[in-house]
Write a protein that holds these residues in place. Structure first.
Motif, PDB file in Angstrom:
ATOM      1  N   ILE A  33      -2.750   7.403  -1.316  1.00 49.57           N
ATOM      2  CA  ILE A  33      -2.053   7.674  -0.063  1.00 49.57           C
ATOM      3  C   ILE A  33      -0.952   6.626   0.108  1.00 49.57           C
ATOM      4  O   ILE A  33      -1.206   5.433   0.087  1.00 49.57           O
ATOM      5  N   GLY A  34       0.262   7.069   0.276  1.00 52.80           N
ATOM      6  CA  GLY A  34       1.395   6.168   0.391  1.00 52.80           C
ATOM      7  C   GLY A  34       2.090   5.897  -0.917  1.00 52.80           C
ATOM      8  O   GLY A  34       3.122   5.238  -0.945  1.00 52.80           O
ATOM      9  N   ASN A  35       1.545   6.391  -2.014  1.00 55.00           N
ATOM     10  CA  ASN A  35       2.152   6.214  -3.328  1.00 55.00           C
ATOM     11  C   ASN A  35       2.450   7.553  -3.980  1.00 55.00           C
ATOM     12  O   ASN A  35       2.409   7.686  -5.200  1.00 55.00           O
ATOM     13  N   LEU A  36       2.750   8.549  -3.185  1.00 55.96           N
ATOM     14  CA  LEU A  36       3.027   9.881  -3.702  1.00 55.96           C
ATOM     15  C   LEU A  36       4.464   9.985  -4.193  1.00 55.96           C
ATOM     16  O   LEU A  36       5.336   9.234  -3.753  1.00 55.96           O
ATOM     17  N   PHE A  51       9.430   3.824   2.873  1.00 60.61           N
ATOM     18  CA  PHE A  51       9.475   4.984   3.753  1.00 60.61           C
ATOM     19  C   PHE A  51       8.642   6.102   3.112  1.00 60.61           C
ATOM     20  O   PHE A  51       9.116   6.814   2.222  1.00 60.61           O
ATOM     21  N   PRO A  52       7.385   6.279   3.536  1.00 63.65           N
ATOM     22  CA  PRO A  52       6.489   7.252   2.894  1.00 63.65           C
ATOM     23  C   PRO A  52       6.717   8.677   3.408  1.00 63.65           C
ATOM     24  O   PRO A  52       5.885   9.255   4.092  1.00 63.65           O
ATOM     25  N   ILE A  53       7.853   9.268   3.051  1.00 66.03           N
ATOM     26  CA  ILE A  53       8.219  10.570   3.604  1.00 66.03           C
ATOM     27  C   ILE A  53       7.263  11.675   3.143  1.00 66.03           C
ATOM     28  O   ILE A  53       6.855  12.515   3.937  1.00 66.03           O
ATOM     29  N   THR A  54       6.893  11.691   1.880  1.00 67.44           N
ATOM     30  CA  THR A  54       5.979  12.723   1.389  1.00 67.44           C
ATOM     31  C   THR A  54       4.608  12.597   2.039  1.00 67.44           C
ATOM     32  O   THR A  54       4.008  13.596   2.438  1.00 67.44           O
ATOM     33  N   THR A  55       4.122  11.381   2.169  1.00 68.66           N
ATOM     34  CA  THR A  55       2.839  11.154   2.822  1.00 68.66           C
ATOM     35  C   THR A  55       2.881  11.617   4.275  1.00 68.66           C
ATOM     36  O   THR A  55       1.931  12.228   4.769  1.00 68.66           O
ATOM     37  N   MET A  56       3.992  11.343   4.967  1.00 68.72           N
ATOM     38  CA  MET A  56       4.116  11.758   6.368  1.00 68.72           C
ATOM     39  C   MET A  56       4.179  13.275   6.503  1.00 68.72           C
ATOM     40  O   MET A  56       3.621  13.837   7.447  1.00 68.72           O
TER      41      MET A  56
END
Length: 74
Positions: A33-36, A51-56
């Protein structure tokens, strides 16, 4: 406040407690999570930007599905 508001506060508290237990007991298994792919990470000598856009987006979709499920059940 109505009793309906009280019910939603209890549900929100239960969800937060369950999420806390998941992170506490299985936090080491959730390192992805956060490393996608798609999460933006810029690291320089004196600067870090994350900026974890995919995770968000995935979290938003899951929350949206849960809300729709609760509305469908009522």
């Amino acid at each position: 406040m109505s009793s309906e508001t009280g019910k939603w506060i209890i549900v929100a508290g239960a969800v937060i407690a369950v999420l806390g237990a998941i992170v506490y007991f299985w936090g080491n298994k959730l390192h992805w999570i956060g490393n996608l792919p798609g999460d933006i990470r810029i690291e320089r000598e004196n600067f870090k930007f994350y900026f974890p856009i995919t995770t968000m987006i995935i979290a938003s979709l899951l929350i949206n599905l849960i809300i729709r499920l609760f509305r469908w059940l009522n």
